[in-house]
Design an enzyme around this catalytic site. Structure first.
Site, short mmCIF file in Angstrom:
data_model
loop_
_atom_site.label_atom_id
_atom_site.label_comp_id
_atom_site.label_asym_id
_atom_site.label_seq_id
_atom_site.Cartn_x
_atom_site.Cartn_y
_atom_site.Cartn_z
CB THR A 13 -0.94 -0.03 1.22
OG1 THR A 13 -1.80 -1.16 1.08
CG2 THR A 13 -1.77 1.21 1.35
CE1 TYR A 27 -5.98 0.63 0.55
CE2 TYR A 27 -4.20 -0.07 -0.87
CZ TYR A 27 -4.83 -0.08 0.36
OH TYR A 27 -4.29 -0.82 1.38
CB SER A 60 2.95 -7.93 1.54
OG SER A 60 1.89 -7.75 2.43
CB THR A 93 0.63 -3.49 6.35
OG1 THR A 93 -0.61 -3.65 5.66
CG2 THR A 93 1.09 -2.06 6.30
CG ASP A 94 -2.21 -7.51 4.03
OD1 ASP A 94 -2.51 -6.63 4.86
OD2 ASP A 94 -2.89 -7.74 3.02
CE LYS A 166 -2.63 -4.75 8.31
NZ LYS A 166 -2.79 -4.87 6.84
CD GLU A 286 -4.44 -26.30 27.34
OE1 GLU A 286 -5.11 -27.30 27.01
OE2 GLU A 286 -4.90 -25.37 28.02
N1 ASN Z 1 -1.51 -1.94 3.84
C1 ASN Z 1 -1.05 -2.87 2.98
O1 ASN Z 1 0.09 -2.75 2.57
C2 ASN Z 1 -1.96 -4.00 2.61
C3 ASN Z 1 -1.67 -4.69 1.31
N2 ASN Z 1 -2.66 -5.72 1.08
C4 ASN Z 1 -0.30 -5.36 1.28
O2 ASN Z 1 0.07 -6.03 2.20
O3 ASN Z 1 0.41 -5.23 0.31
#
Ligand code: ASN
Length: 329
Positions: A13, A27, A60, A93-94, A166, A286
């Site tokens: 992103t 987006y 990602s 971010t993913d 995340k 467990e």
């Molecule tokens: N905020 C992001 O970057 C999400 C995006 N789907 C990625 O991981 O590339």
């Protein structure tokens, strides 16, 4: 003289673009090239001599094991160059927490390696990418960031690439490390409060320069009503390890235990992890891990346990050794 920082761009992103300024969630990721990202942020030139390389241009969630190897090899090669002081990696971010951990485990350098991402595309109101990138470059050029493992700068914070996850899918404050941030960046200056104690980078027994491929490792989740379907199928799929992401303290449903025992009997390493965001799995709580010859994932969430399992399996499939590695990294 300013430090020399290389920006390796992989998409996400932070390179995304939306149709209008109000599109913070709808987006397209991975649209803007690294040269344009750098040109759009002339302030970078005040903290470092920057140059960019486009390694990939993907969201990602679509990154592969081969992508991880290519990226880590490039980071390792750059880190050996005397004219490179630090490396920034722009990323989605993913899965940035997975790539960050992989680099933490495999790249032998003291030089700062700083991951950076954004939750909003650059076209959105209050886009967070520009400041995150400015922070990343300033940290990557800082001597104080040396020897602290792979880092992530997001939302003014400096996080450990090993610990960070995340934890929110929309907010710019999406990233949390359960053991705390390492520091903060304010106006391009970094302030440090703690350092990681787990083995990383220079102190790792793993080295990307000798890793040519990664073994297949998959994840099966635990939940109410879980059937053995996924575990049975994965057991026949050629994997070398199976991560069980159980609830609570990595607990396993009674009816699933025989399937996991069968997987282990077939030579696949079984690693017991927890789907709970914080905390850590305790051996022989467990489930009788000693009796079943299972490994526990310590404080690693399933997706991070998978990264360590792949890396560790390049050296050993001995479960005692694997457990030592899970305690130490
Ligand atoms: N905020 C992001 O970057 C999400 C995006 N789907 C990625 O991981 O590339």
């Amino acid at each position: 003289a300013l430090p020399n920082v290389v920006i390796l761009a992989t998409g996400g992103t932070i390179a995304g673009a939306g149709a209008s300024a109000v599109n913070s969630a709808t987006y397209a990721a991975a649209k803007v090239g690294v040269e344009k990202l750098i040109a759009g942020l002339p302030e970078l030139g005040k903290v470092a001599n920057v140059r960019g390389e486009q390694v990939f241009q993907v969201a990602s969630e679509s990154l592969t094991n081969d992508n991880l190897l290519v990226l880590a090899q490039r980071v390792s090669a750059l880190a050996k160059q005397p004219d490179v002081d630090g490396i920034v990696i722009t990323h989605g971010t993913d899965t940035v927490e997975e790539t960050a951990y992989f680099l933490t485990l495999t790249v032998h350098t003291n030089k700062p390696i700083v991951m950076v991402a954004s939750m909003r595309p650059g076209t959105a109101l209050s886009a967070d990418g520009a400041l995150n990138l400015y922070d990343a470059v300033s940290v990557a050029g800082s001597k104080d960031a040396m020897g602290k493992g792979v880092l992530l700068t997001m939302n003014d914070s400096i996080e450990s690439g090993r610990d960070v996850s995340k934890n929110f899918n929309i907010k710019p404050s999406a990233f949390v490390s359960q053991w705390g941030s390492l520091g903060m960046v304010v106006e391009g200056r970094n302030y440090w409060f703690r350092a990681p104690v787990k083995r990383h980078t220079m102190n790792s027994e793993f080295d990307i320069d000798t890793i040519k491929s990664l073994p297949p490792v998959e994840i099966a989740m635990g939940y109410e009503g879980v059937a053995s379907t996924a575990i049975d199928a994965l057991g026949k799929s050629g994997i070398k390890a199976l991560i069980h992401g159980g609830p609570g303290n990595g607990s396993v449903a009674d009816r699933i235990v025989p399937s996991l025992q069968k997987v282990r009997a077939d030579g696949i390493v079984v690693i017991r992890s927890s789907r709970v965001p914080d905390g850590f799995v305790i051996r022989n709580a467990e489930q009788p891990d000693d009796k079943y010859d299972w490994v526990v994932a310590h404080d690693l969430r399933p997706q991070k346990a998978r990264i360590l399992a792949m890396v560790a399996l390049t050296k050993t499939s001995d479960t005692k050794e694997l457990q030592r590695i899970f305690w130490e990294y």
